[in-house]
Design an enzyme around this catalytic site. Structure first.
Site, PDB file in Angstrom:
ATOM      1  N   PHE A 111     -30.636 -23.135  -6.659  1.00 35.29           N
ATOM      2  CA  PHE A 111     -30.998 -22.225  -7.754  1.00 35.29           C
ATOM      3  C   PHE A 111     -29.973 -21.127  -7.946  1.00 35.29           C
ATOM      4  O   PHE A 111     -29.876 -20.536  -9.035  1.00 35.29           O
ATOM      5  CB  PHE A 111     -32.391 -21.637  -7.497  1.00 35.29           C
ATOM      6  CG  PHE A 111     -32.438 -20.469  -6.557  1.00 35.29           C
ATOM      7  CD1 PHE A 111     -32.516 -19.168  -7.027  1.00 35.29           C
ATOM      8  CD2 PHE A 111     -32.424 -20.662  -5.178  1.00 35.29           C
ATOM      9  CE1 PHE A 111     -32.567 -18.089  -6.164  1.00 35.29           C
ATOM     10  CE2 PHE A 111     -32.490 -19.598  -4.305  1.00 35.29           C
ATOM     11  CZ  PHE A 111     -32.556 -18.302  -4.793  1.00 35.29           C
ATOM     12  N   LYS A 112     -29.176 -20.857  -6.936  1.00 35.56           N
ATOM     13  CA  LYS A 112     -28.165 -19.801  -7.060  1.00 35.56           C
ATOM     14  C   LYS A 112     -27.152 -20.095  -8.180  1.00 35.56           C
ATOM     15  O   LYS A 112     -26.513 -19.178  -8.695  1.00 35.56           O
ATOM     16  CB  LYS A 112     -27.414 -19.624  -5.734  1.00 35.56           C
ATOM     17  CG  LYS A 112     -28.311 -19.399  -4.512  1.00 35.56           C
ATOM     18  CD  LYS A 112     -28.991 -18.071  -4.511  1.00 35.56           C
ATOM     19  CE  LYS A 112     -29.941 -17.893  -3.341  1.00 35.56           C
ATOM     20  NZ  LYS A 112     -29.311 -17.637  -2.082  1.00 35.56           N
ATOM     21  N   ASP A 113     -27.018 -21.377  -8.543  1.00 36.31           N
ATOM     22  CA  ASP A 113     -26.075 -21.729  -9.615  1.00 36.31           C
ATOM     23  C   ASP A 113     -26.435 -21.060 -10.940  1.00 36.31           C
ATOM     24  O   ASP A 113     -25.561 -20.759 -11.749  1.00 36.31           O
ATOM     25  CB  ASP A 113     -26.028 -23.243  -9.818  1.00 36.31           C
ATOM     26  CG  ASP A 113     -25.279 -23.969  -8.707  1.00 36.31           C
ATOM     27  OD1 ASP A 113     -24.274 -23.419  -8.218  1.00 36.31           O
ATOM     28  OD2 ASP A 113     -25.700 -25.073  -8.333  1.00 36.31           O
TER      29      ASP A 113
END
Length: 465
Positions: A111-113
């Site tokens: 999810f950091k993307d």
């Protein structure tokens, strides 16, 4: 729009300056002075928008003209162009009115993307405009590092240094960072845990005199406001997909540093009708203890099968406390001083507000593995251990079956093959095609002691002129 510090003793900054500053000089975190609020009619009018179009609607008020609209739209489009799924954040049904929001479709499968692809392109734009070079320094418990490196690897104006705890991230997570061979990318394996890495970063931001003249540190972890801002979008996107604002939705979030669920709280304040926000924790349960027992004390860090959540100091919780204490900077400064000594307690008013806003649940490794197995047995859907925690927390605390419960899938299961094997799966989950040679690529990283001067000396020698 101006941004103010949670500790009340730093000057207000513009959006451009807050992105390039990271921690406030008084040690606090920056938050918007005011939040935009959208009417139910306006939110309803967005139902047909693509993810990129919705992102512009949500983020533009925070940017407030610091980046012209046309250029902001280009940055957003470029940020999500490498995602593998056309929906960017697709939903999968796993139970009655229970949905998984797949936030692992980006280039590094986490999810950091969503935030770091955007932040990388935004930084490139701002630095080019200012003819400025900076040093990115970040700490990672697994996923932030690879996403930050991927977002910044092609930025000529950035030297990137990422610290991860040595031998305490998964092999896939480590290799995603250490196989990016570029002159401006440097990986440091610190002999310590994530909190030790984070303390190094905070100390370096507090005294940047070790940097060459004209350089400054920029934060890529979730202390950077732009990351929180980008994460708000997928709450609206998922809500709209399931009928909001005509009906409310609930979210369950596997939570370590509190940034992801804080974005959900902001989405609620901005007008999205959210009924329930669930915090799922592993054995490092400081947030669950805080809500259930008013016990916000540091315990010994436990190494678990969900390493991205092996965090005892949830940095973004300070942003939440700022609102719980009616934006009283003095109160937050005193609380943080208490926490330095090992613990703090919320007053009854703040604790009551927190309990109205959030539910929480704690899982150990055995319960996490049982959830992975149960989900595969009942619907042949394989999840990573962090996502499993969010799903079990949702099922344990859910108040209403008629309201869709959306569980955030924060990482691809292939990033955690050990946990998947321990859950009873006979074969490891496969990495996507673009990463199938990951274990054949050359690695480059430096193991350093838990010594601030050693880390800063390493950086000094490698910052490009």
């Amino acid at each position: 729009m101006k941004y103010i510090s949670t500790r009340g003793q730093a000057p207000a900054l513009s959006f451009e300056d807050v992105v390039l500053t990271g921690l406030a000089p008084d040690g606090g975190l920056y938050v918007p002075e005011t939040l935009p609020h959208f009417s139910q009619e306006e939110i309803a009018s967005w139902s047909a928008l693509s993810y990129e179009e919705l992102a512009f609607k949500i983020m533009a008020p925070f940017v407030d003209g610091a980046v012209p609209d046309a250029e902001l739209k280009t940055i957003i489009a470029e940020s999500y162009s490498k995602f593998r799924h056309q929906a960017i954040a697709p939903l999968v049904q796993t139970g009655h009115n229970e949905w998984v929001l797949e936030l692992f479709q980006g280039p590094t499968l986490a999810f950091k993307d969503f935030a770091l692809q955007f932040l990388g392109h935004l930084l490139d734009h701002l630095l080019e405009k200012r003819n400025q070079k900076v040093v990115v320094m970040g700490a990672t418990s697994g996923d932030t590092g690879s996403a930050a490196i991927e977002g910044c690897r092609n930025c000529d104006n950035i030297d990137t240094f990422i610290l991860h705890p040595h031998n305490r991230v998964s092999d896939v997570q480590r290799r995603q960072m250490t196989t990016v061979i570029a002159d401006n990318v440097h990986n440091i394996a610190l002999e310590g845990n994530f909190d030790d890495c984070q303390n190094m970063v905070k100390a370096s931001f507090g005294d940047q005199s070790f940097l060459p003249e004209g350089r400054q540190l920029v934060a890529v972890n979730s202390i950077n406001w732009a990351r929180i801002m980008a994460q708000i979008v997928y709450y609206f996107y998922a809500g709209l997909a399931l009928g909001s604002p005509a009906r409310p939705v609930s979210f369950s979030v596997p939570t370590g540093n509190f940034g992801d669920i804080f974005a959900g709280y902001l989405a609620k304040r901005m007008g999205l009708p959210i009924d329930q926000l669930v915090i799922g924790t592993n054995s490092n349960d400081i947030l669950h203890r805080c809500l259930s027992d008013n016990d916000h004390s540091k315990h010994q860090l436990v190494h678990t099968l969900s390493p991205s959540m092996d965090i005892m100091v949830s940095s973004n919780f300070e942003r939440m406390l700022f609102d719980l204490y009616d934006r009283d900077g003095d109160a937050i400064r005193n609380l943080m001083e208490d926490f330095k000594s090992g613990s703090m307690n919320l007053d009854e008013s703040a604790l009551s507000k927190a309990r109205e806003l959030f539910s929480s649940y704690k899982l150990d490794d055995d319960e996490t593995l049982a959830t992975i197995n149960e989900l595969f047995e009942t619907c042949e859907y394989l999840v990573d251990p962090h996502t499993a925690i969010g799903i079990r927390a949702a099922r344990a605390t859910r108040r209403r079956q008629d309201i869709p419960m959306i569980c955030l899938a924060t990482a691809h299961p292939a990033k955690f093959p050990e946990a998947v094997r321990k859950a009873g799966q006979e074969t490891d989950p496969q990495l996507p095609h673009h990463m199938n040679d990951l274990f054949e690529r050359e690695e480059r990283f430096e193991v350093l002691p838990q010594d601030l001067s050693a880390v800063q000396s390493f950086m000094q020698q490698r910052i490009r002129s």
